[in-house]
Each structure stands twice: as structure tokens, then as C-alpha cells.
Scaffold this active site. Structure first.
Site, PDB file in Angstrom:
ATOM      1  N   ASP A  13       5.679  -3.346  -5.115  1.00  0.00           N
ATOM      2  CA  ASP A  13       5.157  -3.124  -3.766  1.00  0.00           C
ATOM      3  C   ASP A  13       4.963  -1.643  -3.438  1.00  0.00           C
ATOM      4  O   ASP A  13       5.108  -1.221  -2.290  1.00  0.00           O
ATOM      5  CB  ASP A  13       6.066  -3.780  -2.705  1.00  0.00           C
ATOM      6  CG  ASP A  13       6.238  -5.262  -2.969  1.00  0.00           C
ATOM      7  OD1 ASP A  13       5.287  -5.877  -3.472  1.00  0.00           O
ATOM      8  OD2 ASP A  13       7.320  -5.795  -2.672  1.00  0.00           O
ATOM      9  N   LYS A  16       0.070  -0.780  -5.163  1.00  0.00           N
ATOM     10  CA  LYS A  16      -0.853  -0.869  -6.304  1.00  0.00           C
ATOM     11  C   LYS A  16      -2.212  -1.403  -5.873  1.00  0.00           C
ATOM     12  O   LYS A  16      -3.247  -0.911  -6.318  1.00  0.00           O
ATOM     13  CB  LYS A  16      -0.238  -1.760  -7.403  1.00  0.00           C
ATOM     14  CG  LYS A  16       1.045  -1.185  -7.984  1.00  0.00           C
ATOM     15  CD  LYS A  16       1.692  -2.120  -8.986  1.00  0.00           C
ATOM     16  CE  LYS A  16       2.311  -3.350  -8.364  1.00  0.00           C
ATOM     17  NZ  LYS A  16       3.502  -3.096  -7.520  1.00  0.00           N
ATOM     18  N   GLY A  40       1.844  -9.618  -5.116  1.00  0.00           N
ATOM     19  CA  GLY A  40       1.050  -9.675  -3.885  1.00  0.00           C
ATOM     20  C   GLY A  40       0.518  -8.282  -3.665  1.00  0.00           C
ATOM     21  O   GLY A  40       1.269  -7.378  -3.328  1.00  0.00           O
ATOM     22  N   HIS A  41      -0.762  -8.093  -3.946  1.00  0.00           N
ATOM     23  CA  HIS A  41      -1.361  -6.761  -3.854  1.00  0.00           C
ATOM     24  C   HIS A  41      -2.295  -6.718  -2.656  1.00  0.00           C
ATOM     25  O   HIS A  41      -3.293  -7.448  -2.615  1.00  0.00           O
ATOM     26  CB  HIS A  41      -2.109  -6.428  -5.157  1.00  0.00           C
ATOM     27  CG  HIS A  41      -1.196  -6.337  -6.344  1.00  0.00           C
ATOM     28  ND1 HIS A  41      -1.634  -6.102  -7.620  1.00  0.00           N
ATOM     29  CD2 HIS A  41       0.157  -6.421  -6.425  1.00  0.00           C
ATOM     30  CE1 HIS A  41      -0.593  -6.059  -8.449  1.00  0.00           C
ATOM     31  NE2 HIS A  41       0.503  -6.258  -7.743  1.00  0.00           N
ATOM     32  N   GLN A 225       4.403  -5.961 -10.255  1.00  0.00           N
ATOM     33  CA  GLN A 225       5.821  -5.631 -10.103  1.00  0.00           C
ATOM     34  C   GLN A 225       6.033  -4.124 -10.317  1.00  0.00           C
ATOM     35  O   GLN A 225       5.137  -3.350 -10.042  1.00  0.00           O
ATOM     36  CB  GLN A 225       6.689  -6.462 -11.075  1.00  0.00           C
ATOM     37  CG  GLN A 225       6.775  -7.948 -10.735  1.00  0.00           C
ATOM     38  CD  GLN A 225       5.578  -8.762 -11.206  1.00  0.00           C
ATOM     39  OE1 GLN A 225       5.205  -8.724 -12.358  1.00  0.00           O
ATOM     40  NE2 GLN A 225       4.968  -9.518 -10.320  1.00  0.00           N
TER      41      GLN A 225
HETATM   42  P1  GDP Z   1       1.589  -3.713  -4.185  1.00  0.00           P
HETATM   43  O1  GDP Z   1       2.266  -4.981  -4.514  1.00  0.00           O
HETATM   44  O2  GDP Z   1       2.093  -2.559  -5.002  1.00  0.00           O
HETATM   45  O3  GDP Z   1       0.098  -3.809  -4.233  1.00  0.00           O
HETATM   46  O4  GDP Z   1       1.965  -3.368  -2.677  1.00  0.00           O
HETATM   47  P2  GDP Z   1       1.978  -4.418  -1.441  1.00  0.00           P
HETATM   48  O5  GDP Z   1       0.586  -4.719  -1.076  1.00  0.00           O
HETATM   49  O6  GDP Z   1       2.878  -5.551  -1.721  1.00  0.00           O
HETATM   50  O7  GDP Z   1       2.713  -3.556  -0.340  1.00  0.00           O
HETATM   51  C1  GDP Z   1       2.232  -2.324   0.077  1.00  0.00           C
HETATM   52  C2  GDP Z   1       1.943  -2.391   1.586  1.00  0.00           C
HETATM   53  O8  GDP Z   1       1.809  -1.096   2.099  1.00  0.00           O
HETATM   54  C3  GDP Z   1       0.662  -3.101   1.907  1.00  0.00           C
HETATM   55  O9  GDP Z   1       0.804  -3.764   3.136  1.00  0.00           O
HETATM   56  C4  GDP Z   1      -0.352  -1.969   2.032  1.00  0.00           C
HETATM   57  O10 GDP Z   1      -1.430  -2.279   2.899  1.00  0.00           O
HETATM   58  C5  GDP Z   1       0.493  -0.885   2.622  1.00  0.00           C
HETATM   59  N1  GDP Z   1       0.161   0.487   2.237  1.00  0.00           N
HETATM   60  C6  GDP Z   1      -0.345   0.935   1.053  1.00  0.00           C
HETATM   61  N2  GDP Z   1      -0.418   2.285   1.061  1.00  0.00           N
HETATM   62  C7  GDP Z   1       0.058   2.684   2.266  1.00  0.00           C
HETATM   63  C8  GDP Z   1       0.276   3.958   2.855  1.00  0.00           C
HETATM   64  O11 GDP Z   1       0.052   5.015   2.276  1.00  0.00           O
HETATM   65  N3  GDP Z   1       0.808   3.962   4.124  1.00  0.00           N
HETATM   66  C9  GDP Z   1       1.106   2.828   4.800  1.00  0.00           C
HETATM   67  N4  GDP Z   1       1.627   2.943   6.021  1.00  0.00           N
HETATM   68  N5  GDP Z   1       0.903   1.617   4.260  1.00  0.00           N
HETATM   69  C10 GDP Z   1       0.416   1.546   3.018  1.00  0.00           C
HETATM   70  P1  IMO Z   2       4.072  -6.750  -6.788  1.00  0.00           P
HETATM   71  O1  IMO Z   2       3.107  -6.833  -7.931  1.00  0.00           O
HETATM   72  C1  IMO Z   2       8.242  -6.935  -5.542  1.00  0.00           C
HETATM   73  C2  IMO Z   2      10.838  -9.767  -7.649  1.00  0.00           C
HETATM   74  C3  IMO Z   2      11.342 -10.965  -6.868  1.00  0.00           C
HETATM   75  C4  IMO Z   2      12.678 -11.163  -7.542  1.00  0.00           C
HETATM   76  C5  IMO Z   2      12.379 -10.835  -9.000  1.00  0.00           C
HETATM   77  C6  IMO Z   2      12.118 -12.043  -9.870  1.00  0.00           C
HETATM   78  O2  IMO Z   2       3.527  -7.226  -5.497  1.00  0.00           O
HETATM   79  O3  IMO Z   2       4.693  -5.398  -6.713  1.00  0.00           O
HETATM   80  P2  IMO Z   2      10.051 -13.702 -10.095  1.00  0.00           P
HETATM   81  O4  IMO Z   2       9.397 -14.600  -9.096  1.00  0.00           O
HETATM   82  O5  IMO Z   2       9.138 -12.702 -10.699  1.00  0.00           O
HETATM   83  O6  IMO Z   2      10.820 -14.458 -11.139  1.00  0.00           O
HETATM   84  O7  IMO Z   2      11.171 -12.905  -9.256  1.00  0.00           O
HETATM   85  O8  IMO Z   2      11.242 -10.005  -8.982  1.00  0.00           O
HETATM   86  N1  IMO Z   2       9.359  -9.603  -7.664  1.00  0.00           N
HETATM   87  C7  IMO Z   2       8.713  -8.667  -6.950  1.00  0.00           C
HETATM   88  N2  IMO Z   2       9.165  -7.758  -6.081  1.00  0.00           N
HETATM   89  N3  IMO Z   2       6.932  -6.966  -5.861  1.00  0.00           N
HETATM   90  C8  IMO Z   2       6.467  -7.851  -6.759  1.00  0.00           C
HETATM   91  O9  IMO Z   2       5.192  -7.842  -7.181  1.00  0.00           O
HETATM   92  C9  IMO Z   2       7.362  -8.789  -7.319  1.00  0.00           C
HETATM   93  N4  IMO Z   2       7.223  -9.804  -8.198  1.00  0.00           N
HETATM   94  C10 IMO Z   2       8.457 -10.282  -8.395  1.00  0.00           C
HETATM   95  O10 IMO Z   2      11.462 -10.673  -5.505  1.00  0.00           O
HETATM   96  O11 IMO Z   2      13.604 -10.211  -7.067  1.00  0.00           O
HETATM   97 MG    MG Z   3       3.310  -6.523  -3.592  1.00  0.00          MG
END
Ligand code: GDP
Ligand code: IMO
Ligand code: MG
Length: 427
Positions: A13, A16, A40-41, A225
Site C-alpha cells: 500500500d 504503487k 488493491g492498487h 504487496q
Molecule cells: P498500492 O497498493 O501500493 O497501490 O496503494 P493503495 O492504493 O492500496 O493505497 C495508497 C492510497 O494512498 C490510495 O488511496 C491512493 O489514492 C493514496 N495515495 C497515493 N499517493 C498518495 C499521496 O502522495 N498522498 C496522499 N494523500 N494519498 C496518496
Molecule cells: P498491495 O498490492 C497490504 C497482507 C494481508 C496479510 C498478509 C497475507 O495493495 O500493496 P494474503 O491474503 O496475501 O495471504 O495475506 O499480507 N497483504 C497486503 N497488505 N497490501 C497488499 O497488497 C497486501 N496483500 C496482502 O493483509 O497481512
Molecule cells: Mg493496496
């Protein structure tokens, strides 16, 4: 070669989705190489929010090929649902634009059930998985009894494999965990319609990537991840079931390691983690709460609150070392605005000694005490910062210190979720 790998350097998270969307503007093909719909991107474009789980985050750019590599575990019904969801948002997904490796392993309904049953039966040692069946599917791959995307082309064979698998799975699901046995008909009722839909998308992803390069195009490898959730290098057993390190981009995409190109590590300006497991810099106080609120730190897949803490440079440095990260994209810097003091973890105290690497013993990471240094915070809102010069001096100092500790430059700074809330730095 302008290929690049985007990986999360913490526990996922890191942002990415935003970076892949942004940087893929100049890329020909984007490929996912591990993980599944546990990812979840999030991509925000104007007032639209897209959450991509299996489909590479480059899909919003027309004319890009998005590929799901052999290293990904694919839930066929979930993929269809995701295709529908983004089609509803106006993004057409066609077999020209999305390709699914025939070698990718499929998540079956019984994998999801086993994932849930195992978690329920772990009293106080729950991993806190996303419940998507990721672990059980990778187990079957390693046990050489998995069902692969190529099996969608022959449903008679697929059904025979399901029946065979269910002998063992039902012994576990019903016999050991006290659940209902799964009927092969139920499985086929879910898989058959998804198969009909997905067969046109099946491809030889590895060869497709070779073709992209032969035609002068470039490839982006989209990690899921983060490095510290890696099955080998993460905080085992509180990890996911795939290798999340950059090296797996080669195996999971089906390309030679020399083709990976630039390795960009994504680092959130603080640290978050969803699910259980050691988290040395976790803040269980009002600062942790502040980061959670300001950063809107809720899981994009499960909606769970993300645990928050200070930036841990031991974790980041280990990722740099393991993955050959040559540059950092620093995200969510804006979230730190309003803090008087910001702390950076530079080392750990472990068994009476100062160490600058994560201990390898089982749960060693749960036994460390972070060694912090403090830097002054800033009060300015960063959301509109468009250049390095727009950043307050204290924010610049924070980044410079981070670069010193990392030993690699911060080439991209993200100050908001939107595409244009990004500072590209010449380093
Ligand atoms: P990922 O799994 O690495 O793609 O990240 P996620 O989408 O799960 O979580 C990142 C969250 O932060 C998302 O809701 C993005 O919209 C948000 N986000 C990304 N870059 C920034 C930033 O620079 N500032 C803020 N405030 N939010 C951001
Ligand atoms: P992105 O790509 C954050 C975590 C789960 C749990 C562990 C194992 O959005 O960064 P799983 O379902 O993979 O067997 O769960 O890994 N986990 C993540 N945490 N971002 C993710 O993906 C994750 N994908 C799995 O919360 O702790
Ligand atoms: Mg994510």
C-alpha cells in the site's frame, strides 16, 4: 532499455497504483508478476477512483498492453468482476489490451474456503489474510496439483482436476474444519461462465513480452504487496505466499533477469501495515491515529484500518539491498504536514546490541526496539507543491536525510493521490 520494476519497499500500500499509472504513460506493456486479488492498487484520475486488483494499473492509458504473468494467482470470477467494474467506469477491456498467462494458477472456491477456515482456526496467531485464497492456491502450485489458466480451455479436464483436488480439500474442509464439503458442480457453476469469458484473453505472456521489446517497446513490471510481506524475506510467518522482491519479476513475468531495467522502490513517508505481524515503529498513540486519519489509511481490498507508524529505514534499506533499488519514489509526504516533530527509525536495539538490519530469528522483528532520530516537522499543506522548491525547508531536509540513510536518491515525490500531485526530480 527503458524497462522498469515498481515494487513496494515496506508492507504494501505504498501507492504503487498511482505510480504505475503515472509512469506507464511512456511504457508499452505493464505486467503483474506475483500476488493476486489480495492487491488493491488505487488510481485516481480527476474525480474517478479505480481500484485494480488483478488488472495492471496501466489499463487506464489507451494503447497499452496489460498482462497478467505466470507468477500471479488468478481468481477467474474475481477477474471477470473487475473487468465489469472498470468497464462500467468507461474503460474497455479487450483481448488486445489484456492478456492472461496460460501458466497462471487459478484460485478455486475451495482455496478461498480453506483460507478462511485456516484463519478462523488460528486462535491468536491469525495472519490476517485478505481471505482471497492466495495461500492455498500457491500451496497447490508448489504441490503440483494446481489448476492453471490453460485448463480453462478444456473444462472436462478441469473438472477432473477439481474432482481430484476435492478429495483432499473436502477431507480438510469438512473433516478437519467442520465445514460443508464442496461439490464439484458448485465449483463448475462458478468457473464455467468465467472460462467462457476469459479464454479469448489467454496468451503466452512471456513471448508477448519478448515481442514488445523486439518491436522497440518497453515493459513495466508492477509489483504487488511489499518486500517485507515476501514469503522468504518478509516477517515470516506473517507474510503473503509469493516472492514480492524484484527478482521475481523475471520468474513471474517470464523474462530474463537482465531485462528488468530500472528498479524503483516505493516508500511511503511513514509506515503502514494491514493484518497481523511485527511492526517495530507502530504508533498506538494519537500520532498513529493522526497518520491513519490524514492518510485515509483503510485497506483498498478489505476496508480494514491500516496500522500506522514512523518511517523505518531499517526496513527500507533491507529492501534496497534485496531488490537492487536504484531510486526511491516517496509517497504520501503530504500526510506528514502538521506534525511538530517527525521521527525516523535508523536502527534497532536487539538482544542488547544496536543492529541495522532485520533480525532473522523467528519473530525477531517483534523483539526489536527502534532507535529513532528526530527531525523538525512542517505545517504547510503540500497538496499543491509541484516542484522541489515548493516544499518547505523542513520537508526538503526530511527527504535529504532519508536519501543519506538510504544511499539512493529520491527521484519522485508524491504529495497527493492525483496524477499531477507529483514532483519529478532530476537526480
Ligand atoms: P498500492 O497498493 O501500493 O497501490 O496503494 P493503495 O492504493 O492500496 O493505497 C495508497 C492510497 O494512498 C490510495 O488511496 C491512493 O489514492 C493514496 N495515495 C497515493 N499517493 C498518495 C499521496 O502522495 N498522498 C496522499 N494523500 N494519498 C496518496
Ligand atoms: P498491495 O498490492 C497490504 C497482507 C494481508 C496479510 C498478509 C497475507 O495493495 O500493496 P494474503 O491474503 O496475501 O495471504 O495475506 O499480507 N497483504 C497486503 N497488505 N497490501 C497488499 O497488497 C497486501 N496483500 C496482502 O493483509 O497481512
Ligand atoms: Mg493496496
Amino acid at each position: 532499455m527503458s524497462n522498469m520494476v515498481i515494487i513496494g519497499a515496506q508492507w504494501g500500500d505504498e501507492g504503487k497504483g498511482k505510480l504505475v499509472d503515472l509512469l506507464s504513460a511512456d511504457i508499452s506493456a505493464i505486467v503483474r508478476f506475483q500476488g493476486g486479488n489480495n492487491a488493491g492498487h488505487t488510481v485516481i484520475v480527476g474525480d474517478k477512483k479505480y481500484i485494480l486488483k488483478l488488472i495492471p494499473s496501466g489499463i487506464l492509458h489507451e494503447g497499452k498492453v496489460c498482462l497478467i504473468g505466470n507468477g500471479v494467482v488468478v481468481d477467474p470470477a474475481a477477474l471477470c468482476k473487475e473487468m465489469d467494474a472498470i468497464a462500467e467506469q468507461g474503460v474497455a477491456v479487450t483481448p488486445e489490451r489484456l492478456k492472461l498467462s496460460r501458466k497462471a494458477h487459478l484460485i478455486m472456491p475451495y482455496h478461498r474456503l480453506l483460507d478462511a477456515a485456516r484463519e478462523t482456526n488460528k486462535a491468536d496467531s491469525k495472519i490476517g489474510t485478505t481471505g482471497r485464497g492466495i495461500g492455498p492456491c500457491y500451496e497447490d502450485r508448489a504441490a503440483r496439483v494446481g489448476i492453471r489458466a490453460c485448463d480453462l480451455e478444456d473444462l472436462t479436464l478441469l473438472r477432473a482436476k477439481v474432482e481430484h483436488a476435492l478429495k483432499e480439500k473436502n477431507a480438510l474442509l469438512a473433516g478437519l474444519y467442520g465445514g460443508k464439503p464442496v461439490d464439484p458442480d458448485e465449483v463448475m457453476a462458478e468457473i464455467a461462465p468465467a472460462a467462457a469469458r476469459l479464454v479469448p484473453y489467454l496468451a503466452d505472456v512471456s513471448s508477448e513480452l519478448t515481442k514488445v521489446e523486439a518491436a522497440g517497446g518497453s515493459i513495466m513490471f508492477e509489483g504487488a504487496q511489499g518486500v517485507h510481506l515476501d514469503i522468504d524475506h518478509g516477517t515470516y510467518p506473517f507474510v503473503t505466499s509469493s516472492n514480492t522482491v524484484s527478482g521475481n519479476a523475471a520468474a513471474g513475468g517470464g523474462v530474463a533477469p537482465a531485462r528488468l531495467g530500472r528498479i524503483i522502490g516505493l516508500v511511503k513517508a511513514y509506515t503502514t501495515r494491514v493484518g497481523s505481524g511485527p511492526f517495530p515503529t507502530e504508533l498506538l498513540d494519537e500520532t498513529g491515529e493522526y497518520l491513519q486519519k490524514q492518510g485515509a489509511e483503510f485497506g483498498a481490498v478489505t476496508g480494514r484500518r491500516r496500522r500506522c507508524g514512523w518511517l523505518d529505514m531499517v526496513v527500507v534499506r533491507e529492501s534496497i539491498r534485496l531488490c537492487g533499488i536504484g531510486e526511491i519514489a516517496l509517497t504520501k509526504l503530504d500526510v506528514l504536514s502538521g506534525l511538530k516533530e517527525i521521527r525516523i527509525c535508523t536502527a534497532y536495539m536487539y538482544q542488547g546490541q544496536k543492529v541495522d538490519f532485520p533480525p532473522q530469528a523467528e519473530m525477531g522483528m517483534a523483539k526489536v526496539t527502534p532507535v529513532y532520530e528526530s527531525v523538525p516537522g512542517w505545517s504547510e499543506n503540500l497538496e499543491k507543491a509541484a516542484a522541489w522548491e515548493d516544499l518547505p525547508a523542513a520537508a526538503q531536509r526530511y527527504i535529504r536525510r532519508l536519501e543519506e540513510l538510504a544511499g539512493v536518491p529520491v527521484s519522485i515525490i508524491s504529495v497527493g493521490p492525483d496524477r499531477d500531485q507529483t514532483i519529478m526530480r532530476r537526480v
